[in-house]
Enzyme design. Structure first.
Site, PDB file in Angstrom:
ATOM      1  N   LYS A   1       5.251  40.639  30.096  1.00 55.20           N
ATOM      2  CA  LYS A   1       5.429  41.839  29.251  1.00 55.20           C
ATOM      3  C   LYS A   1       4.316  42.877  29.442  1.00 55.20           C
ATOM      4  O   LYS A   1       3.598  43.206  28.496  1.00 55.20           O
ATOM      5  CB  LYS A   1       5.514  41.455  27.771  1.00 55.20           C
ATOM      6  CG  LYS A   1       6.657  40.510  27.436  1.00 55.20           C
ATOM      7  CD  LYS A   1       6.781  40.312  25.925  1.00 55.20           C
ATOM      8  CE  LYS A   1       7.897  39.381  25.528  1.00 55.20           C
ATOM      9  NZ  LYS A   1       7.680  37.970  25.854  1.00 55.20           N
TER      10      LYS A   1
ATOM     11  N   THR B   1      11.902  41.132  18.949  1.00 60.14           N
ATOM     12  CA  THR B   1      12.759  40.677  17.843  1.00 60.14           C
ATOM     13  C   THR B   1      11.930  40.338  16.608  1.00 60.14           C
ATOM     14  O   THR B   1      12.463  40.205  15.515  1.00 60.14           O
ATOM     15  CB  THR B   1      13.612  39.453  18.258  1.00 60.14           C
ATOM     16  OG1 THR B   1      12.776  38.542  18.954  1.00 60.14           O
ATOM     17  CG2 THR B   1      14.760  39.858  19.137  1.00 60.14           C
TER      18      THR B   1
ATOM     19  N   ARG C   1      13.221  25.588  22.931  1.00 62.84           N
ATOM     20  CA  ARG C   1      13.193  24.326  22.196  1.00 62.84           C
ATOM     21  C   ARG C   1      14.495  23.526  22.171  1.00 62.84           C
ATOM     22  O   ARG C   1      14.426  22.293  22.193  1.00 62.84           O
ATOM     23  CB  ARG C   1      12.655  24.572  20.778  1.00 62.84           C
ATOM     24  CG  ARG C   1      11.157  24.881  20.795  1.00 62.84           C
ATOM     25  CD  ARG C   1      10.691  25.592  19.566  1.00 62.84           C
ATOM     26  NE  ARG C   1      11.215  26.972  19.508  1.00 62.84           N
ATOM     27  CZ  ARG C   1      10.975  27.825  18.538  1.00 62.84           C
ATOM     28  NH1 ARG C   1      10.214  27.460  17.525  1.00 62.84           N
ATOM     29  NH2 ARG C   1      11.459  29.048  18.576  1.00 62.84           N
TER      30      ARG C   1
ATOM     31  N   ASP D   1       0.648  49.121  29.956  1.00 64.97           N
ATOM     32  CA  ASP D   1      -0.663  49.756  30.158  1.00 64.97           C
ATOM     33  C   ASP D   1      -0.413  51.111  30.804  1.00 64.97           C
ATOM     34  O   ASP D   1       0.746  51.538  30.904  1.00 64.97           O
ATOM     35  CB  ASP D   1      -1.555  48.847  31.034  1.00 64.97           C
ATOM     36  CG  ASP D   1      -3.039  49.022  30.735  1.00 64.97           C
ATOM     37  OD1 ASP D   1      -3.478  50.184  30.597  1.00 64.97           O
ATOM     38  OD2 ASP D   1      -3.750  48.021  30.646  1.00 64.97           O
TER      39      ASP D   1
ATOM     40  N   LYS E   1      11.412  30.000  32.890  1.00 66.29           N
ATOM     41  CA  LYS E   1      10.606  31.131  32.388  1.00 66.29           C
ATOM     42  C   LYS E   1       9.173  30.655  32.156  1.00 66.29           C
ATOM     43  O   LYS E   1       8.943  29.681  31.439  1.00 66.29           O
ATOM     44  CB  LYS E   1      11.182  31.687  31.089  1.00 66.29           C
ATOM     45  CG  LYS E   1      10.356  32.855  30.540  1.00 66.29           C
ATOM     46  CD  LYS E   1      11.048  33.557  29.388  1.00 66.29           C
ATOM     47  CE  LYS E   1      10.725  32.984  28.037  1.00 66.29           C
ATOM     48  NZ  LYS E   1       9.371  33.293  27.534  1.00 66.29           N
TER      49      LYS E   1
ATOM     50  N   ASP F   1       7.283  36.005  32.466  1.00 69.88           N
ATOM     51  CA  ASP F   1       7.418  36.788  31.225  1.00 69.88           C
ATOM     52  C   ASP F   1       6.034  37.190  30.712  1.00 69.88           C
ATOM     53  O   ASP F   1       5.497  36.588  29.797  1.00 69.88           O
ATOM     54  CB  ASP F   1       8.160  35.898  30.209  1.00 69.88           C
ATOM     55  CG  ASP F   1       8.342  36.544  28.852  1.00 69.88           C
ATOM     56  OD1 ASP F   1       8.242  37.778  28.758  1.00 69.88           O
ATOM     57  OD2 ASP F   1       8.597  35.802  27.883  1.00 69.88           O
TER      58      ASP F   1
END
Ligand code: C5P
Length: 232
Positions: free
Chosen positions: A61, A119, A211, A64, A32, A59
């Protein structure tokens, strides 16, 4: 479409990400690329990682007006990524335009996934700042249905929501799920977490892991542990 582990390569430089990926001498992980890396290194980093044989989830996002998103998606489709995303809050018109822009002349296109509610957005903030009074869960499922109706391939969500998304939008509608931690591992800033094994049980199609792999002593071993638990 098989289940897979996507490594969130949240690095800020080409050097850091390529040094990290050089460790993977066997199976080439699905990667990603997010805003941090893309904005610092530009489209060339996408081409470079693709040349090295990785599948890529870009990614960015997008959110518009429909025409702008359509044109931006058309540019991204030429980067030959495997998956990209947008905000379902841009409405069905924007999502339909996105698919038009993303579809290449030969009819192929990357998978297109919608973000429903981030989230990081709590139900309280959604109510007080966005003036959305419905329960968060209902909003997420409604946005997922909008995405499915517009022809998108799936949503980013918590593994805890994957089963409900599948029951509302169909079993082939993809759930791409971050918030993954090994049992007993460092949680960091994630709140609603599951292990790779639980994500599998809950029905996630792809897990996005940052991570727990990128900051591990042995990232390749951590990746292989994810694969063993999630893909089996
Ligand atoms: O390091 P960690 O495993 O928490 O990384 C998770 C990745 O998934 C990060 O790139 C984060 O931005 C992304 N993500 C997330 N929650 C979402 C959407 C994306 O954690 N709802």
């Amino acid at each position: 479409m098989g289940k897979d582990v996507i490594i969130a390569c949240d690095f800020s430089s080409k050097n850091d990400v390529l040094t990290f990926l050089d460790r993977f001498t066997g199976r080439k992980p699905f990667v990603k690329i997010g805003m941090e890396l893309y904005y610092s290194e530009g489209p060339e980093i996408v081409r470079e990682i693709k040349r090295r044989g990785h599948s890529i989830f870009l990614d960015l996002k997008l959110h518009d007006i429909p025409n702008t998103v359509k044109k931006a998606m058309s540019v991204l489709s030429r980067l030959d990524v495997d998956m990209c995303n947008l905000h379902a809050a841009g409405t069905a018109a924007m999502m339909t335009s996105a698919i038009e822009g993303l579809t290449r002349p030969d009819g192929s296109r990357p998978l297109l996934i919608a973000v429903t509610q981030l989230t990081s957005t709590s139900e309280e903030r959604m109510k007080n700042e966005l003036l959305i009074d419905r329960p968060l869960d209902e909003v997420v499922m409604s946005y997922a249905q909008n995405a499915a109706k517009a022809g998108l391939d799936g949503v980013v969500c918590s593994p805890l929501e994957a089963g409900k998304v599948h029951s509302v939008c169909g079993s082939s509608f993809l759930t791409v799920t971050p918030g993954i931690r090994f049992a007993g591992g460092d949680v960091g800033d994630q709140v609603r977490i599951t292990t790779p094994a639980d994500a599998k049980t809950l029905g996630s199609d792809y897990i996005v892991v940052g991570r727990p792999i990128t900051a591990a002593q042995d990232p390749v071993a951590a990746y292989e542990r994810c694969l063993a638990e999630f893909v089996g």
